[in-house]
Scaffold this motif. Structure first.
Motif, short mmCIF file in Angstrom:
data_model
loop_
_atom_site.label_atom_id
_atom_site.label_comp_id
_atom_site.label_asym_id
_atom_site.label_seq_id
_atom_site.Cartn_x
_atom_site.Cartn_y
_atom_site.Cartn_z
N ALA A 179 6.43 11.46 5.85
CA ALA A 179 5.33 11.32 6.81
C ALA A 179 4.60 10.00 6.59
O ALA A 179 4.26 9.29 7.54
CB ALA A 179 4.37 12.50 6.67
N MET A 180 4.36 9.67 5.29
CA MET A 180 3.70 8.40 4.98
C MET A 180 4.56 7.22 5.41
O MET A 180 4.05 6.22 5.92
CB MET A 180 3.40 8.31 3.48
N PHE A 181 5.88 7.36 5.20
CA PHE A 181 6.77 6.27 5.56
C PHE A 181 6.70 6.00 7.06
O PHE A 181 6.56 4.85 7.51
CB PHE A 181 8.20 6.60 5.15
N PHE A 182 6.82 7.09 7.85
CA PHE A 182 6.78 6.90 9.30
C PHE A 182 5.41 6.41 9.75
O PHE A 182 5.30 5.61 10.68
CB PHE A 182 7.15 8.20 10.01
N SER A 191 3.10 -1.77 14.36
CA SER A 191 1.94 -2.12 15.19
C SER A 191 1.35 -3.44 14.74
O SER A 191 1.00 -4.29 15.56
CB SER A 191 0.89 -1.00 15.10
N GLU A 192 1.25 -3.61 13.39
CA GLU A 192 0.70 -4.87 12.87
C GLU A 192 1.63 -6.04 13.20
O GLU A 192 1.16 -7.12 13.55
CB GLU A 192 0.49 -4.77 11.36
N LYS A 193 2.94 -5.81 13.06
CA LYS A 193 3.89 -6.87 13.37
C LYS A 193 3.82 -7.23 14.85
O LYS A 193 3.88 -8.41 15.21
CB LYS A 193 5.31 -6.45 13.00
N LEU A 196 0.83 -1.20 0.00
CA LEU A 196 0.00 0.00 0.00
C LEU A 196 0.87 1.25 0.00
O LEU A 196 0.57 2.23 -0.70
CB LEU A 196 -0.92 -0.02 1.22
N PHE A 197 1.96 1.22 0.78
CA PHE A 197 2.88 2.36 0.78
C PHE A 197 3.48 2.55 -0.60
O PHE A 197 3.62 3.68 -1.09
CB PHE A 197 3.98 2.14 1.80
N LEU A 198 3.86 1.45 -1.26
CA LEU A 198 4.40 1.54 -2.62
C LEU A 198 3.38 2.14 -3.56
O LEU A 198 3.72 2.96 -4.44
CB LEU A 198 4.83 0.15 -3.10
N PHE A 199 2.13 1.76 -3.38
CA PHE A 199 1.07 2.33 -4.21
C PHE A 199 0.96 3.83 -3.97
O PHE A 199 0.85 4.62 -4.92
CB PHE A 199 -0.27 1.65 -3.87
N VAL A 200 1.02 4.25 -2.70
CA VAL A 200 0.98 5.69 -2.39
C VAL A 200 2.19 6.39 -2.98
O VAL A 200 2.08 7.51 -3.53
CB VAL A 200 0.91 5.89 -0.86
N LEU A 201 3.37 5.76 -2.89
CA LEU A 201 4.58 6.35 -3.44
C LEU A 201 4.47 6.51 -4.95
O LEU A 201 4.80 7.58 -5.50
CB LEU A 201 5.78 5.47 -3.09
N LEU A 202 4.00 5.47 -5.63
CA LEU A 202 3.84 5.55 -7.08
C LEU A 202 2.81 6.61 -7.46
O LEU A 202 3.00 7.37 -8.42
CB LEU A 202 3.43 4.18 -7.64
#
Length: 753
Positions: A310-313, A321-323, A11-17
């Motif tokens: 900000a998205m990364f952090f 948290s999920e881990k 999802l982060f990669l999707f946001v980055l792209l």
């Protein structure tokens, strides 16, 4: 979307792209917008310059046309120089001087500010010859080459004709450039990055070039022909207009071309003056656009980088948290919440690793013997704390390479990596039993005892289920004696399978009519009937007759004892009540009660209700208990027995002297009867020790004023011996085998009252 939910970094990669795509789109839009903006600015600048220059040229041409003819025709009659000075005085900020030139190129008259002793011939000078000659071939004003004398000026020449069309000469006017009071003194550029060029089309000489300040020596050489061709080619490349039509109609032409030094690209706008044959060109090097764009792009990039950070952090926080939550869930899935020991799921995951890396190992199935009694007596909270303490102790028993599992309830499983079976058994004998002793919980000491079954890999199985089954079978065999250990043997499996078959077939057996009652008579020394002991029998068609010592234990372990016990009590009470009613004889009925029944909270009340319903007298009912009942919880069992005894029901202690019995039992329990076990009666005649034990039991009974009953009397010699030592009642094959209800009726008819 399901895949994105599984991995937050996708999802982060999707946001980055998406952010990169947005950055590219905004940058592209910004670039195009900036190009349009500067194109519009350049068009405005070009039109402003074009309008200013064209206006001056038209004014100049009008003045030259009107005054030149008059002065050439009347030069003998007038003071031409004064007239020329007056013309220049009309606009001294623009006009640098005027001159009348003959057709031969000689200067006839000129303004006073241009007076010189060495006047040139315009037809002979290289810098003037071309424009002078061209002026005499056309009826429009012609611009000459710009020169510096000492200021930048642009000569404008026009041929003067008489009314008959005869060429009279050429009038030249010089326009001032390059000063605050000059032609372009107040005309602005966009900045030092913006170059304005006035290019003469006919010979490619530059009339004027500035970026806010006139460029050095721009007038000295013409634009190279190849550069001029590239300029025209760049204009023609623009497909948004027709070049010739746009040029001739005075339309601003946008273009993009390689710079003259060949090191970059320039973008510009050009406007052509057809009458005076010049191009007015505004150009900006693309490096300026790139520089401007990079400032904007840096802002966009900074915003995007900050957003992505900000998205990364944020995503890292979510991922951690999920881990963490996943780790907690995995721990919860693989560990027992109470003891924090690994559970069966963990065992399943680790077993393959053990099997792959070890040639031999032992699996121990550990089960507490008296945990239910502790739970029932002291509550589950204390029981849980006991399990936690025991788990901690057991963890210290094993080595770091071994594995301890809480299998569930009061069961534990150990994987011991010692390849010697004897070593595993020795470990059990010397450590595990010790760990289960003297456990301090809430200021109470418990020694629940433990039964252990051992299976060895690969002898007893190569799969986990096979080893667990083998260890479980061995553990159940150990349970028969309690607080002991058994190693799996193949013959135990047959017993286990039989026990499992019995458990399966026993369910509902009383409803199918397979369960029935027999009664063992109890007589006194004279042979008179004192009572009967109710004995349960089971004869399933699948197995044939099954002895009580086999299926009763299974019923207790499998949770079927309550239903079976209720059936025994109900049927025995009803059958004996019917026999007593029909025969008119009163005798006692002894009922064997298991620990499961006595542990029921309302057992005493239920028994009372059943006796009342049957019609028997309470005094004729005897509740038989074994010593093992008292092992679980003496205090609780005593409370239940006292409640039963208070109703008038008699209490009998069966198998006295074979296990847990002590004199304190006789002192604290409401006992009415003690039964001497058959194991003593069998050896009375030939074993002095057995005889001595029987005498001691009788002596104890006499001291506590209880009735003494001898079980298993089979010979007259045994009867005589028991009579001599003082027994009160007897039962055994010497008097009668267990009888059905009908057979008991006949037995009563044959016996004296």
């Amino acid at each position: 979307m399901a895949l994105l939910k599984k991995n937050i970094w996708l999802l982060f990669l999707f946001v980055l792209l998406a952010s990169c795509t947005l950055l590219i789109y905004l940058s592209f839009a910004r670039w195009n917008g900036m190009m349009r903006h500067y194109d519009e600015l350049q068009q405005g600048v070009v039109k402003h310059w074009y309008g200013s220059f064209s206006s001056v040229l038209e004014q100049q041409e009008g003045i030259i046309t009107l005054m030149g003819k008059t002065l050439l025709l009347q030069q003998r009659e007038r003071n031409v120089q004064n007239d020329l000075d007056e013309i220049m005085a009309l606009n001294p900020e623009i006009f640098a001087g005027f001159a009348l030139i003959s057709t031969a190129g000689e200067v006839l008259e000129l303004t006073s500010n241009l007076q010189s002793d060495n006047l040139p011939n315009l037809s002979e000078l290289p810098q003037t010859r071309d424009s002078f000659g061209y002026a005499m071939t056309t009826d429009k004003m012609v611009l000459g080459r710009t020169y510096n004398a000492p200021r930048l000026v642009v000569p404008a020449r026009k041929a003067i004709y008489d009314k008959d069309g005869q060429l009279l000469g050429v009038m030249t006017g010089a326009l001032k450039f390059g000063s605050e009071d000059g032609l372009f003194g107040r005309t602005q550029v966009l900045g030092d990055f913006n170059r304005i060029t006035i290019l003469r089309e006919r010979d490619h000489y530059i009339q004027y070039a500035t970026n806010g300040q006139p460029l050095a020596d721009f007038y000295s050489e013409p634009m190279p022909a190849i550069e001029y061709e590239r300029l025209l080619a760049a204009m023609k490349m623009n497909r948004s207009f027709d070049f010739l039509h746009a040029r001739d109609s005075g339309q601003a032409l946008s273009f993009e071309r390689i710079s003259e030094d060949g090191r970059g690209t320039v973008r510009g706008v050009a406007l052509y003056n057809e009458r005076y044959e010049f191009w007015l060109i505004s150009e900006i090097e693309e490096s300026f656009f790139i520089y401007q764009f990079m400032h904007v792009f840096a802002g966009y990039l900074f915003i995007m980088v900050m957003f992505q950070l900000a998205m990364f952090f944020l995503f890292r926080s979510i991922d951690r948290s999920e881990k963490k939550q996943r780790s907690v869930l995995e721990f919860q899935a693989n560990h027992d919440p109470l003891t924090q020991l690994p559970n069966r799921n963990f065992l399943l995951s680790k077993f393959e690793e053990w099997r792959a890396n070890k040639t031999e190992f032992s699996l121990l199935f550990v089960d507490l013997d008296n945990f239910k009694g502790i739970n029932d007596s002291f509550g589950h909270k204390l029981g849980d704390e006991l399990l936690v303490r025991l788990a901690s102790r057991l963890q210290k028993v094993i080595q770091s390479r071994d594995l301890l599992i809480r299998h569930g309830g009061d069961e534990f499983v150990m994987l011991i990596s010692d390849e010697r079976l004897e070593a595993a058994e020795n470990l059990v004998a010397n450590r595990i039993f010790s760990a289960c002793e003297n456990i301090d919980v809430q200021q109470k000491i418990f020694s629940p005892g433990v039964s252990i079954g051992i299976a060895h890999f690969p002898q007893h199985g190569q799969e986990l289920d096979e080893l667990m089954r083998a260890a479980d079978i061995a553990m159940y065999d150990a349970k028969r004696k309690r607080n002991t250990v058994r190693i799996f043997q193949p013959d135990l499996e047959g017993k286990y399978l039989l026990r499992a078959r019995i458990e399966q077939l026993l369910r509902g057996a009383e409803k199918r009519g397979e369960i029935y009652m027999n009664y063992q008579p109890q007589v006194d020394s004279s042979g008179r009937l004192h009572g009967v002991e109710a004995l349960v029998r089971w004869n399933p068609p699948e197995l044939g007759f099954v002895p009580p010592d086999q299926f009763v234990a299974v019923a207790e372990h499998s949770g079927q004892m309550t239903a079976l016990g209720d059936f025994i009590i109900d049927n025995a009470l009803q059958e004996i009540a019917d026999i007593q009613s029909s025969s008119g004889r009163s005798f006692c009925l002894s009922l064997n009660i298991s620990v499961k029944q006595l542990s029921e909270p309302d057992f005493a009340d239920k028994l009372q209700e059943k006796i009342v319903a049957s019609g028997l007298a309470f005094v004729n009912v005897v509740v038989e208990i074994t010593e093992n009942i008292l092992i679980d919880d003496v205090e609780r069992m005593r409370a239940v027995l006292e409640q039963i005894h208070a109703q008038g029901i008699r209490i009998s202690l069966d198998d006295f002297g074979t296990g847990y019995s002590s004199l304190s039992l006789l002192r604290h329990l409401p006992l009415d009867e003690i039964k001497i076990d058959k194991s003593f009666v069998d050896h009375l005649i030939e074993d002095e020790t057995a005889l001595r034990m029987a005498r001691n039991i009788v002596a104890i009974g006499r001291n506590y004023n209880v009735t003494l009953v001898a079980e298993g009397v089979e010979t007259e010699a045994q009867l005589e011996c028991l009579n001599q030592i003082g027994c009160d009642l007897y039962q055994g094959y010497y008097f009668s085998r267990p009888l059905s209800a009908e057979a008991l009726r006949c037995f009563l008819d044959e016996r004296p009252l």
